[in-house]
Design a protein around this motif. Structure first.
Motif, PDB file in Angstrom:
ATOM      1  N   LYS B  53       0.831  -1.208   0.000  1.00 47.83           N
ATOM      2  CA  LYS B  53       0.000   0.000   0.000  1.00 47.83           C
ATOM      3  C   LYS B  53       0.866   1.260   0.000  1.00 47.83           C
ATOM      4  CE  LYS B  53      -3.422   2.802   0.410  1.00 47.83           C
ATOM      5  NZ  LYS B  53      -4.269   3.040  -0.769  1.00 47.83           N
ATOM      6  N   LEU B  54       1.853   1.297   0.861  1.00 42.62           N
ATOM      7  CA  LEU B  54       2.682   2.505   0.964  1.00 42.62           C
ATOM      8  C   LEU B  54       3.443   2.757  -0.342  1.00 42.62           C
ATOM      9  CD1 LEU B  54       4.013   2.096   4.631  1.00 42.62           C
ATOM     10  CD2 LEU B  54       2.148   3.560   3.802  1.00 42.62           C
ATOM     11  N   VAL B  55       3.944   1.685  -0.955  1.00 47.90           N
ATOM     12  CA  VAL B  55       4.698   1.830  -2.196  1.00 47.90           C
ATOM     13  C   VAL B  55       3.788   2.300  -3.325  1.00 47.90           C
ATOM     14  CG1 VAL B  55       5.978   0.541  -3.961  1.00 47.90           C
ATOM     15  CG2 VAL B  55       6.492   0.190  -1.525  1.00 47.90           C
ATOM     16  N   SER B  56       2.505   1.889  -3.270  1.00 51.79           N
ATOM     17  CA  SER B  56       1.579   2.203  -4.364  1.00 51.79           C
ATOM     18  C   SER B  56       1.060   3.634  -4.324  1.00 51.79           C
ATOM     19  CB  SER B  56       0.376   1.254  -4.317  1.00 51.79           C
ATOM     20  OG  SER B  56      -0.512   1.641  -3.267  1.00 51.79           O
ATOM     21  N   LEU B  57       1.367   4.377  -3.266  1.00 45.71           N
ATOM     22  CA  LEU B  57       0.833   5.737  -3.160  1.00 45.71           C
ATOM     23  C   LEU B  57       1.327   6.563  -4.349  1.00 45.71           C
ATOM     24  CD1 LEU B  57       1.295   6.259   0.671  1.00 45.71           C
ATOM     25  CD2 LEU B  57      -0.843   5.868  -0.563  1.00 45.71           C
ATOM     26  N   PRO B  58       0.430   7.381  -4.924  1.00 44.93           N
ATOM     27  CA  PRO B  58       0.729   8.008  -6.214  1.00 44.93           C
ATOM     28  C   PRO B  58       1.546   9.278  -6.103  1.00 44.93           C
ATOM     29  CG  PRO B  58      -1.472   8.576  -5.546  1.00 44.93           C
ATOM     30  CD  PRO B  58      -0.922   7.678  -4.468  1.00 44.93           C
ATOM     31  N   PHE B  59       2.711   9.177  -5.461  1.00 46.02           N
ATOM     32  CA  PHE B  59       3.616  10.328  -5.512  1.00 46.02           C
ATOM     33  C   PHE B  59       5.053   9.829  -5.552  1.00 46.02           C
ATOM     34  CE2 PHE B  59       4.063   9.475  -1.072  1.00 46.02           C
ATOM     35  CZ  PHE B  59       2.809   9.513  -0.479  1.00 46.02           C
ATOM     36  N   GLN B  60       5.901  10.658  -6.148  1.00 48.43           N
ATOM     37  CA  GLN B  60       7.316  10.288  -6.285  1.00 48.43           C
ATOM     38  C   GLN B  60       8.133  10.890  -5.147  1.00 48.43           C
ATOM     39  OE1 GLN B  60       8.285   8.119  -8.623  1.00 48.43           O
ATOM     40  NE2 GLN B  60       6.124   7.991  -9.189  1.00 48.43           N
ATOM     41  N   LYS B  61       8.087  12.219  -5.053  1.00 51.23           N
ATOM     42  CA  LYS B  61       8.848  12.907  -4.002  1.00 51.23           C
ATOM     43  C   LYS B  61       7.919  13.187  -2.827  1.00 51.23           C
ATOM     44  CE  LYS B  61      10.275  16.320  -6.572  1.00 51.23           C
ATOM     45  NZ  LYS B  61      10.855  17.638  -6.935  1.00 51.23           N
ATOM     46  N   VAL B  62       8.372  12.894  -1.632  1.00 54.12           N
ATOM     47  CA  VAL B  62       7.541  13.145  -0.462  1.00 54.12           C
ATOM     48  C   VAL B  62       8.439  13.521   0.711  1.00 54.12           C
ATOM     49  CG1 VAL B  62       7.488  10.681   0.089  1.00 54.12           C
ATOM     50  CG2 VAL B  62       5.741  12.182   1.051  1.00 54.12           C
ATOM     51  N   THR B  63       7.987  14.495   1.483  1.00 59.20           N
ATOM     52  CA  THR B  63       8.731  14.895   2.680  1.00 59.20           C
ATOM     53  C   THR B  63       7.754  15.075   3.836  1.00 59.20           C
ATOM     54  OG1 THR B  63      10.342  16.094   1.326  1.00 59.20           O
ATOM     55  CG2 THR B  63      10.316  16.593   3.682  1.00 59.20           C
ATOM     56  N   HIS B  64       8.023  14.395   4.953  1.00 56.12           N
ATOM     57  CA  HIS B  64       7.259  14.582   6.187  1.00 56.12           C
ATOM     58  C   HIS B  64       7.986  15.612   7.057  1.00 56.12           C
ATOM     59  CE1 HIS B  64       5.811  10.533   5.021  1.00 56.12           C
ATOM     60  NE2 HIS B  64       4.785  10.717   5.830  1.00 56.12           N
ATOM     61  N   ARG B  65       7.265  16.632   7.479  1.00 57.93           N
ATOM     62  CA  ARG B  65       7.834  17.592   8.442  1.00 57.93           C
ATOM     63  C   ARG B  65       7.031  17.514   9.730  1.00 57.93           C
ATOM     64  NH1 ARG B  65       8.839  22.723   4.725  1.00 57.93           N
ATOM     65  NH2 ARG B  65       6.651  23.020   5.237  1.00 57.93           N
TER      66      ARG B  65
END
Lengths: 125, 125
Positions: B53-65
């Motif tokens: 599920k986490l891998v399938s999320l539809p975004f390439q770049k992601v940053t958690h702040r």
């Protein structure tokens, strides 16, 4: 308890916020000596300290509005974890504040008590 | 583990989001067969299903702040509950999205795994 964890979480949360919004001096029944509350940056332990904190909050009228409510079983013993996001309407403020809260509920007889309680307002970035 | 629960929660969360943001295919090591993930309205169980599920999320770049991080002991056995609120920056979107997440961590040897994981974006009212 034959109730599933989703129904339990929903019923508990509605009861909790209704009680909070109508008379939060009565919330002590839901906590025990080992219960913990993190309310913003304040950390408290024990039903008495927790209720004193909740009663001391500087607002008269308060309404919790639930936006999302998600639950999961948290152990083999019937514990339930609930995360709520929603809006908090305080006194006569025009704009609601967003909040996030988590409860860890532990079964006790035919009911549940709050073991963990973490509450945070979501400030705008 | 001699580490206190606040330090553990902080170290775990920083490790988790760094791993998520750099290569989320590797997050499976942090879950077990009994682990649960609620991601928005999706519910999954087991390390394999959770990582898919986490891998399938539809975004390439992601940053958690991280904006807030609060932890409490969740049992007598070393379990730790962590609630995080923060901002999620996705791909080239200009505006971050607010999120809330809770982890229930269970000790295993000298480390911890994720038993409960609930994630929600905070939509504007």
């Amino acid at each position: 308890m034959s109730m599933d964890f989703n129904s339990l979480a929903q019923q508990f949360t509605e009861f909790y916020y209704n009680q909070f919004d109508s008379d939060r001096t009565q919330l002590g029944n839901l906590y025990r000596d080992e219960s913990m509350l993190t309310f913003e940056t304040n950390q408290l332990q024990g039903a008495k300290n927790i209720v004193e904190k909740l009663v001391s909050l500087p607002f008269q009228k308060v309404t919790h509005r639930i936006t999302t409510l998600d639950a999961q079983p948290a152990s083999q013993n019937g514990d339930v974890l609930v995360m709520i996001t929603g809006d908090l309407l305080i006194d006569d403020e025009a704009n609601p504040q967003r909040f996030s809260q988590v409860f860890h509920l532990i079964p006790e007889g035919s009911s549940y008590y709050v073991f963990n309680d973490i509450f945070r307002l979501n400030y705008s970035a």
